[in-house]
Design a protein around this motif. Structure first.
Motif, PDB file in Angstrom:
ATOM      1  N   ASP A 151      10.773   8.673  -5.392  1.00 37.11           N
ATOM      2  CA  ASP A 151       9.854   8.692  -4.252  1.00 37.11           C
ATOM      3  C   ASP A 151      10.539   8.339  -2.932  1.00 37.11           C
ATOM      4  O   ASP A 151       9.892   8.367  -1.877  1.00 37.11           O
TER       5      ASP A 151
ATOM      6  N   LYS B 283      12.970   9.333   2.913  1.00 42.23           N
ATOM      7  CA  LYS B 283      12.407   8.133   3.517  1.00 42.23           C
ATOM      8  C   LYS B 283      13.421   7.435   4.427  1.00 42.23           C
ATOM      9  O   LYS B 283      14.608   7.694   4.391  1.00 42.23           O
TER      10      LYS B 283
ATOM     11  N   ARG C  75       6.913   4.416  -5.746  1.00 41.67           N
ATOM     12  CA  ARG C  75       6.873   3.692  -7.019  1.00 41.67           C
ATOM     13  C   ARG C  75       8.232   3.646  -7.714  1.00 41.67           C
ATOM     14  O   ARG C  75       8.413   2.862  -8.655  1.00 41.67           O
TER      15      ARG C  75
ATOM     16  N   ASP D 299       0.806  -1.223   0.000  1.00 43.20           N
ATOM     17  CA  ASP D 299       0.000   0.000   0.000  1.00 43.20           C
ATOM     18  C   ASP D 299       0.836   1.269   0.000  1.00 43.20           C
ATOM     19  O   ASP D 299       0.306   2.383   0.142  1.00 43.20           O
ATOM     20  N   SER D 300       2.153   1.138  -0.180  1.00 48.14           N
ATOM     21  CA  SER D 300       3.032   2.300  -0.181  1.00 48.14           C
ATOM     22  C   SER D 300       2.838   3.136  -1.444  1.00 48.14           C
ATOM     23  O   SER D 300       2.556   2.606  -2.525  1.00 48.14           O
ATOM     24  N   ALA D 301       3.036   4.437  -1.302  1.00 49.90           N
ATOM     25  CA  ALA D 301       2.974   5.343  -2.453  1.00 49.90           C
ATOM     26  C   ALA D 301       4.291   5.371  -3.224  1.00 49.90           C
ATOM     27  O   ALA D 301       4.376   6.003  -4.281  1.00 49.90           O
TER      28      ALA D 301
ATOM     29  N   ASP E 299      10.215   2.698   5.504  1.00 50.64           N
ATOM     30  CA  ASP E 299       9.515   2.866   4.231  1.00 50.64           C
ATOM     31  C   ASP E 299       9.942   1.847   3.187  1.00 50.64           C
ATOM     32  O   ASP E 299       9.167   1.527   2.281  1.00 50.64           O
TER      33      ASP E 299
END
Length: 339
Positions: free
Chosen positions: A151, A155, A147, A143-145, A205
């Motif tokens: 990104d 993090k 990609r 479900d992490s944004a 992350d």
């Protein structure tokens, strides 16, 4: 014989006989320590299989029908370590007779170049065999944004233990794409199991590592929490290959981990078995013969998915400038693998 977390110091006294000429006698077991990796990776279970394959303790039947093809009198032990960098240092110091290492780490450590520039050369290292390709895993929650590399700015990323080849590979790949530890991201020095646990708890992350698939930690994480693996392609991959030509391109298949929607293009590097130069020629010859025996073939095929990729035809891949151990070289020449 696998002993998770076995202390190197405890094995040290027993291993003293390894330096004696020839093979150990039936009355005196010859202990042989193989540095592998951390729990949750691939080095440790593969190391256990190989340790079993080359062992034939005193009193056990050796090289007979239904018996091991191992070295008479040898008790090999797979030792849990931080991975490639620690393993080459253990071999250099004499605190391990053998170890698994990435081919790039082997080259840089032996020549004192690349990421080992300015350090003493690991000149006791000798090549025995290429084992299997390792794949870069850049893993995030499903479900992490996140990609792609862009990104990852700001993090928290697990990049492997301090003395691991995984850390070297992760840092190089991230730096090649403009991400430096302490500036563009926060590095956590964790192994795969620790990294995936922290990701599940949302304290991290992403987890970067170099490992042969399927790795137990990622198998569990993907099944339990859901995962994605970031692709490394095109210019991103080429930037790394230009810095480290030991890397190549490869694919993590969709079937490697539960929930992957497609094959994942990534980078690869070879995993090799190395030994210390002081291990006697006859011992390494017998180890190499046992490694490539039909009995060991069965153990590798049944013992781990990556074991099926350990094949004699690829034994000399990725050696680079690290010299053969004379015992391994003799085996390969006698069997027309090296001409």
């Amino acid at each position: 014989m696998t002993r998770r977390g076995l202390g190197l110091a405890a094995a040290g006294a027993a291993a003293a006989s390894i330096g004696a000429p020839g093979l150990a006698s039936a009355q005196a077991p010859q202990f042989f320590r193989i540095g592998t990796g951390s729990a949750g990776g691939t080095y440790y279970p593969i190391g256990g299989i190989i340790a079993n394959a080359i062992s034939c303790p005193p009193g056990a039947p050796c090289n007979a029908a239904g018996a091991t093809d191992g070295v008479p009198g040898m008790v090999a032990v797979a030792v849990a370590t931080q991975g490639s960098v620690q393993n080459v240092n253990l071999i250099q110091s004499g605190n391990a007779e053998a170890g698994f290492t990435q081919s790039d780490v082997a080259h840089w450590s032996y020549t004192g170049t690349g990421l080992f520039e300015g350090r003493p050369k690991v000149d006791r290292l000798r090549f025995v065999a290429h084992l299997f390709p390792e794949h870069i895993h850049a893993v995030v929650r499903r479900d992490s944004a996140i990609r792609g590399f862009s990104d990852l700015q700001g993090k928290r990323i697990a990049i492997g233990l301090q003395a691991s080849g995984a850390r070297i590979g992760a840092e190089m790949i991230l730096e090649a794409n403009g991400l430096r530890a302490g500036r563009e991201y926060t590095a956590e020095f964790l192994n795969q199991a620790q990294g995936t646990e922290r990701m599940q708890d949302r304290g991290l992350d992403a987890t970067f590592t170099v490992v042969g698939y399927p790795a137990a930690a990622f198998t569990e994480f993907c099944s339990r929490a859901g995962c994605r693996i970031l692709p490394i392609t095109g210019a991103e991959a080429q930037k790394v290959i230009e810095r480290a030509p030991f890397y190549g391109t490869g694919t993590i298949p969709r079937t490697a981990y539960e929930g992957l929607e497609a094959d994942v293009p990534t980078l690869t590097v070879g995993a090799v078995l190395a030994v210390r130069d002081t291990v006697p020629e006859e011992t390494v010859y017998a180890i190499t013969r046992a490694l490539w025996s039909n009995t060991t073939r069965g153990l590798l095929d049944r013992g781990h998915a990556k074991g099926r990729e350990i094949v004699k035809e690829g034994a000399l891949t990725g050696r680079g400038v690290v010299p053969f151990h004379p015992g391994a070289e003799r085996y390969y020449r006698e069997n027309n693998i090296l001409r």
